[in-house]
Design a protein around this motif. Structure first.
Motif, short mmCIF file in Angstrom:
data_model
loop_
_atom_site.label_atom_id
_atom_site.label_comp_id
_atom_site.label_asym_id
_atom_site.label_seq_id
_atom_site.Cartn_x
_atom_site.Cartn_y
_atom_site.Cartn_z
N VAL A 284 45.61 77.87 15.87
CA VAL A 284 44.95 76.73 15.88
C VAL A 284 45.50 75.95 15.07
N VAL A 285 45.72 74.48 15.24
CA VAL A 285 47.67 73.27 14.68
C VAL A 285 46.35 73.10 13.65
N TYR A 286 45.69 73.07 13.12
CA TYR A 286 44.92 72.45 11.97
C TYR A 286 45.37 73.27 10.82
N GLU A 287 45.27 75.02 10.89
CA GLU A 287 46.20 76.16 10.11
C GLU A 287 47.79 76.11 9.69
N HIS A 288 48.24 74.98 10.76
CA HIS A 288 50.02 74.47 10.38
C HIS A 288 50.35 73.04 9.89
N VAL A 289 49.36 72.59 9.34
CA VAL A 289 49.22 71.32 8.90
C VAL A 289 50.78 71.52 8.06
N HIS A 290 50.78 71.98 7.18
CA HIS A 290 51.26 72.10 6.05
C HIS A 290 52.84 72.41 6.23
N LEU A 291 53.62 72.58 7.31
CA LEU A 291 54.88 72.26 8.31
C LEU A 291 54.95 71.00 8.70
N TYR A 292 53.83 70.11 8.62
CA TYR A 292 54.72 69.07 9.65
C TYR A 292 54.98 68.47 8.55
N PRO A 293 55.75 68.12 7.65
CA PRO A 293 56.96 67.04 7.30
C PRO A 293 58.44 67.76 7.60
N LYS A 294 58.40 69.76 7.53
CA LYS A 294 59.76 70.22 8.20
C LYS A 294 60.00 70.17 9.45
N PHE A 295 58.79 70.55 9.93
CA PHE A 295 58.91 70.04 11.77
C PHE A 295 59.14 69.18 11.88
N LEU A 296 58.76 67.28 11.23
CA LEU A 296 59.38 66.23 11.41
C LEU A 296 60.44 66.25 11.68
N ASP A 297 60.81 66.09 10.05
CA ASP A 297 62.40 65.93 10.67
C ASP A 297 63.96 67.41 10.79
N LEU A 298 63.41 68.43 10.92
CA LEU A 298 64.49 69.06 12.68
C LEU A 298 64.09 68.09 13.51
N THR A 299 63.08 67.80 13.47
CA THR A 299 62.96 67.45 15.95
C THR A 299 63.50 66.36 15.64
N LEU A 300 62.94 65.17 14.50
CA LEU A 300 63.75 63.69 14.60
C LEU A 300 65.11 64.12 15.04
N GLN A 301 65.97 65.25 14.05
CA GLN A 301 67.41 64.99 14.04
C GLN A 301 67.55 65.70 15.38
N TYR A 302 67.01 66.31 15.87
CA TYR A 302 67.54 66.53 17.60
C TYR A 302 67.34 65.06 18.26
N ILE A 303 65.93 64.53 17.91
CA ILE A 303 66.29 63.82 19.27
C ILE A 303 67.19 62.31 19.08
N LYS A 304 67.63 62.79 17.79
CA LYS A 304 68.52 61.47 17.43
C LYS A 304 69.89 61.98 17.82
N GLU A 305 69.79 63.25 17.40
CA GLU A 305 71.51 64.09 18.62
C GLU A 305 71.64 64.23 19.70
N GLY A 306 70.40 64.10 20.65
CA GLY A 306 70.23 64.03 22.08
C GLY A 306 70.40 65.55 22.63
N LYS A 307 69.61 66.37 21.21
CA LYS A 307 69.54 68.19 21.10
C LYS A 307 68.22 68.53 22.56
N MET A 308 67.03 67.14 22.36
CA MET A 308 65.67 67.48 22.66
C MET A 308 65.68 66.12 23.20
N VAL A 309 64.72 66.17 25.02
CA VAL A 309 64.20 65.40 25.48
C VAL A 309 63.18 65.31 25.83
N PHE A 310 61.78 64.91 26.09
CA PHE A 310 60.48 64.35 25.73
C PHE A 310 60.36 63.33 27.05
N ILE A 311 59.42 63.96 28.07
CA ILE A 311 59.05 63.07 29.39
C ILE A 311 57.76 62.99 29.05
N GLU A 312 57.15 61.76 29.00
CA GLU A 312 56.23 61.17 29.13
C GLU A 312 55.61 60.61 30.64
#
Length: 344
Positions: A284-312
């Motif tokens: 359940v994601v609500y038990e892990h919201v404390h990880l959001y800052p760490k997750f956001l920094d890592l994922t933003l870096q991957y997106i900007k470096e072209g290492k991760m993509v997302f389709i919507e």
């Protein structure tokens, strides 16, 4: 300004009644009410204008009577994650003009009584809609469920079901970045092509073309599966249990194949938990919201470096929400369905 001048019409998608069995468009009703554009004094609430709304399987579960404490009451707006702008605030941590994401409702304007569960958006050099997907709840779910529950190691063999969905596509990319072998299942050849050629999965297969899931898994995992990222349940889970390696890990993120069933399918191969010493845990994601800052920094870096993509799949208009949710469960949407309610 008097009260009348602060009232505006508010288009909403309401739940007609609690839903049992398959969800239908007629279970949701488009309505227009009136909203007061002020947060009540002393409430610590915020009044927001919704910009993007997520179309998630989670909303379907909220339509069941007695689903935890969060069931949507008949006649109330459908609940779901979204991106919004603060129009008025009685909360010290939010000010007018702030962009936020979190749990809101399928309507043009929402009064958020517990904004402690809303996240401010500071990084706007990526699409705002990403905060309903890769930078929002699905992204945090993929990150926390994979890294916290799966205990992944370089070289692990990972299987992801519903792999082209909002969570699955992100999990597979995180796993590839840390050196796992990744196979995904999806419901069409186009989705299989995306998994292999867009998201970098090692292999993928169309489960609708596989008469025997056990045989399919043995074909792609001749030495067995270390980690199963579970999104569908049912017959696929049963087949996976036959193909897990000793001390394998199963992270249960979702079971989309079961949500529209009045009677859930049984699982028959449970004895494998004993002999293979498999660990299976729900998430359940609500038990892990404390990880959001760490997750956001890592994922933003991957997106900007072209290492991760997302389709919507951007869907225009609140009135299109019910049909989009139905198409999501039918497997007719590729990537993350997002409803655009208003301009940014």
């Amino acid at each position: 300004m008097d009260k009348g001048e602060e009232d505006v019409s508010n288009k909403q998608v309401l739940l007609r009644d609690y839903v049992y069995g398959s969800l239908k468009e007629t279970d949701m009703v488009l309505s227009t009410g009136t909203t007061h554009l002020k947060a009540p004094q002393g409430s610590k609430a915020i009044l927001v204008k919704n910009i993007y709304l997520a179309c998630d399987p989670y909303s379907r579960e909220l339509m069941k009577k007695g689903f935890l404490d969060d069931s949507i009451k008949p006649g109330s707006a459908i609940a779901g994650f979204g991106v919004a702008k603060v129009l008025d605030s009685d909360h010290p941590e939010f000010k007018v003009g702030d962009l936020v994401w979190g749990m809101t409702k399928w309507e043009e304007y929402s009064l958020i009584n517990k904004p402690e569960f809303m996240f401010k958006i500071h990084n706007t050099d990526v699409p705002l809609s990403y905060y309903t997907g890769i930078l929002g709840m699905p992204g945090l779910t993929a990150y926390a469920c994979f890294f916290e529950l799966c205990s992944p190691k370089k070289g692990d063999y990972l299987f992801v079901s519903s792999a082209s969905g909002a969570v699955g596509q992100i999990v597979g990319q995180f796993a590839k970045l840390m050196g796992c072998y990744v196979v995904g299942s999806a419901g069409s050849d186009d989705k299989v092509d995306l998994l292999k050629n867009k998201f970098g999965f090692d292999e993928a297969f169309n489960y609708k073309k596989e008469p025997d899931f056990d045989a399919a898994l043995k074909r792609y995992f001749p030495d067995g599966i270390d980690i199963y990222f579970e999104n569908v349940g049912g017959k696929m889970l049963d087949a996976v249990l036959l193909n897990m390696r000793p001390h394998g890990r199963i992270a249960v993120c979702g079971m989309i194949s079961q949500y529209n069933l009045e009677q859930h399918e049984g699982v028959h191969n449970l004895v494998n938990f004993i002999f293979k010493r498999i660990r299976m845990e729900g998430f359940v994601v609500y038990e892990h919201v404390h990880l959001y800052p760490k997750f956001l920094d890592l994922t933003l870096q991957y997106i900007k470096e072209g290492k991760m993509v997302f389709i919507e799949d951007i869907i225009e208009g609140l009135e299109s929400g019910p049909s989009a949710l139905i198409r999501l469960f039918a497997g007719h949407i590729v990537g993350k369905p997002v409803i655009r309610v208003s301009s940014e």
